[in-house]
Design a protein around this motif. Sequence first.
Motif, short mmCIF file in Angstrom:
data_model
loop_
_atom_site.label_atom_id
_atom_site.label_comp_id
_atom_site.label_asym_id
_atom_site.label_seq_id
_atom_site.Cartn_x
_atom_site.Cartn_y
_atom_site.Cartn_z
N ARG A 1 36.97 49.65 40.21
CA ARG A 1 36.90 49.55 41.67
C ARG A 1 35.74 48.67 42.10
O ARG A 1 35.88 47.85 43.01
N MET A 2 34.59 48.85 41.48
CA MET A 2 33.42 48.08 41.89
C MET A 2 33.55 46.61 41.48
O MET A 2 33.02 45.72 42.14
N GLN A 3 34.26 46.33 40.39
CA GLN A 3 34.46 44.94 39.98
C GLN A 3 35.27 44.17 41.01
O GLN A 3 35.05 42.97 41.21
N LEU A 4 36.17 44.85 41.68
CA LEU A 4 36.94 44.21 42.74
C LEU A 4 36.04 43.81 43.90
O LEU A 4 36.21 42.75 44.50
N LEU A 5 35.06 44.66 44.22
CA LEU A 5 34.10 44.32 45.28
C LEU A 5 33.24 43.13 44.86
O LEU A 5 32.91 42.27 45.67
N GLU A 6 32.87 43.09 43.58
CA GLU A 6 31.99 42.03 43.10
C GLU A 6 32.64 40.65 43.14
O GLU A 6 31.95 39.64 43.07
N THR B 1 44.83 39.24 38.35
CA THR B 1 44.32 39.17 39.72
C THR B 1 43.11 38.25 39.83
O THR B 1 43.06 37.35 40.67
N ALA B 2 42.11 38.47 38.97
CA ALA B 2 40.89 37.67 39.03
C ALA B 2 41.17 36.21 38.69
O ALA B 2 40.60 35.30 39.30
N VAL B 3 42.05 35.97 37.72
CA VAL B 3 42.36 34.61 37.29
C VAL B 3 43.02 33.82 38.42
O VAL B 3 42.67 32.67 38.68
N LYS C 1 42.77 34.26 41.54
CA LYS C 1 41.87 34.04 42.69
C LYS C 1 40.75 33.06 42.36
O LYS C 1 40.04 32.61 43.25
N ASP C 2 40.58 32.75 41.08
CA ASP C 2 39.52 31.85 40.65
C ASP C 2 40.00 30.39 40.76
O ASP C 2 40.76 29.92 39.92
N VAL C 3 39.54 29.71 41.79
CA VAL C 3 40.01 28.34 42.02
C VAL C 3 39.55 27.38 40.93
O VAL C 3 40.16 26.34 40.68
N LEU C 4 38.45 27.70 40.26
CA LEU C 4 37.97 26.85 39.17
C LEU C 4 38.83 27.01 37.92
O LEU C 4 39.03 26.07 37.17
N GLU C 5 39.34 28.23 37.74
CA GLU C 5 40.17 28.51 36.57
C GLU C 5 41.57 27.97 36.76
O GLU C 5 42.12 27.27 35.90
N HIS C 6 42.18 28.30 37.92
CA HIS C 6 43.57 27.87 38.13
C HIS C 6 43.94 28.11 39.59
O HIS C 6 44.31 29.21 39.96
N GLU C 7 43.79 27.10 40.43
CA GLU C 7 44.04 27.26 41.86
C GLU C 7 45.55 27.36 42.14
O GLU C 7 46.35 26.64 41.55
N HIS C 8 45.92 28.28 43.03
CA HIS C 8 47.33 28.48 43.37
C HIS C 8 47.56 28.23 44.86
O HIS C 8 46.74 28.61 45.69
N ILE D 1 53.24 40.78 33.89
CA ILE D 1 51.83 40.66 34.27
C ILE D 1 51.55 41.60 35.44
O ILE D 1 52.48 42.10 36.10
N ILE D 2 50.27 41.82 35.69
CA ILE D 2 49.83 42.65 36.82
C ILE D 2 49.06 41.77 37.78
O ILE D 2 48.19 40.99 37.37
N TYR D 3 49.40 41.87 39.06
CA TYR D 3 48.64 41.16 40.08
C TYR D 3 48.51 42.07 41.30
O TYR D 3 49.51 42.53 41.86
#
Length: 388
Positions: free
Chosen positions: A116-121, A53-55, A57-64, A21-23
């Motif tokens: 790049r911009m998706q990371l800012l969003e 990465t996005a998954v 960081k998404d606490v609703l999807e899967h908090e770590h 995986i990539i993170y």
Amino acid sequence: MAKVYTSSQVASHTTADSCWIIYNRKVYDVTEFIMDHPGGDDLILDYAGKDVTAVMKDVLEHEHSESAYEILDDYCIGTFDDTITATTTTTTTTTTSSTVLSSATEDKKQALHRQRMQLLEQEEESKTYGMANFAPKETDAATDMKTSQFLDLRKALIPQFFTTSFTKEFYLEQVHKPRYLPTPAIFFGHPLLEPLSKTVWYVVPLLWLPFAAYQFSKSLALSGGANVLSGFSFGLGLLIWTLLEYLLHRFLFHVDDHLPDHQIAFLLHFTLHGFHHYLPMDKLRLVMPPTLGIALAYPLINLGHFLFPPVMAYAVIAGGVVGYVMYDCTHYYLHHAKVFKYHFKEMKKYHMAHHYKNYEDGYGITSKLWDAVFGTVLNYGTPLTSSK
């Protein structure tokens, strides 16, 4: 030096026998961890060969928890760089080959820009920067270090460039992701160098306005009563500065895509302007330090005397210096004040959008003039709500 993997290499490891995986721009071989994953092996296999990465960081999807990131570090096998591709094409003519290559390069550039911009969003500030009472959330330095694996905000930043290794794309993504500290960051960590990296905003007008007045008085003394020529030259200097402001910001400070893939290049980029995007609200590092200002001014002043006769050169330099003072003070004002609603309110939103929405457009600070001329006007996209 860490091994670098491409997207196609990672995408080929999607089974329980070999799962990568990539993170955060790093590649992890989590094959051994699949059976021990608290959420079950299916959850990991669903994202095998992909960027999680996005998954994560998404606490609703899967908090770590923090311990989860510590466990993940044990499985890191290298870094990820999707700018590396191996392509073999057969073409019938040179013209066709050039067209295909140009199209592929443009598509790749657009894809990289969107990434790049998706990371800012993903950041909350990308949705709130246009508010009049905008105030970014303080960064937890310990958590940021665990999740980003970039720079440790609790330590001196510059020395870390000599003990770490990043890919170019990872560096550019991280340095343009804003962080926030309640006090000025530690830059050099050296008792003599550290104070030189800090500049309060009012040093700029106190240092440069007397110099500008002296230059203009020299022009008046040489004009022999032709004050109109001195006035015209002063205005020309102001106009020239606005162009320099744009060119320096776009082609020197944001040399991003042409940055050599080397740690020293990253260090120079970070020192010159990267730090400002990394910690945009650091009050003591928002205007140009006098040492750097003098270093940039010296060749420009000599160029002014080379291009214009003395009576004009002194006034042009005076106008340019006043333009620079207005630029640096405006820059500080846009970051740290509830600005005057005419012109400055729009320029504040415009410049904040450069930091939080799209740092590859919107290079004007005092105006949008040259952005309009050169086609780099920043479009906000979705409307922003504002506080009255």
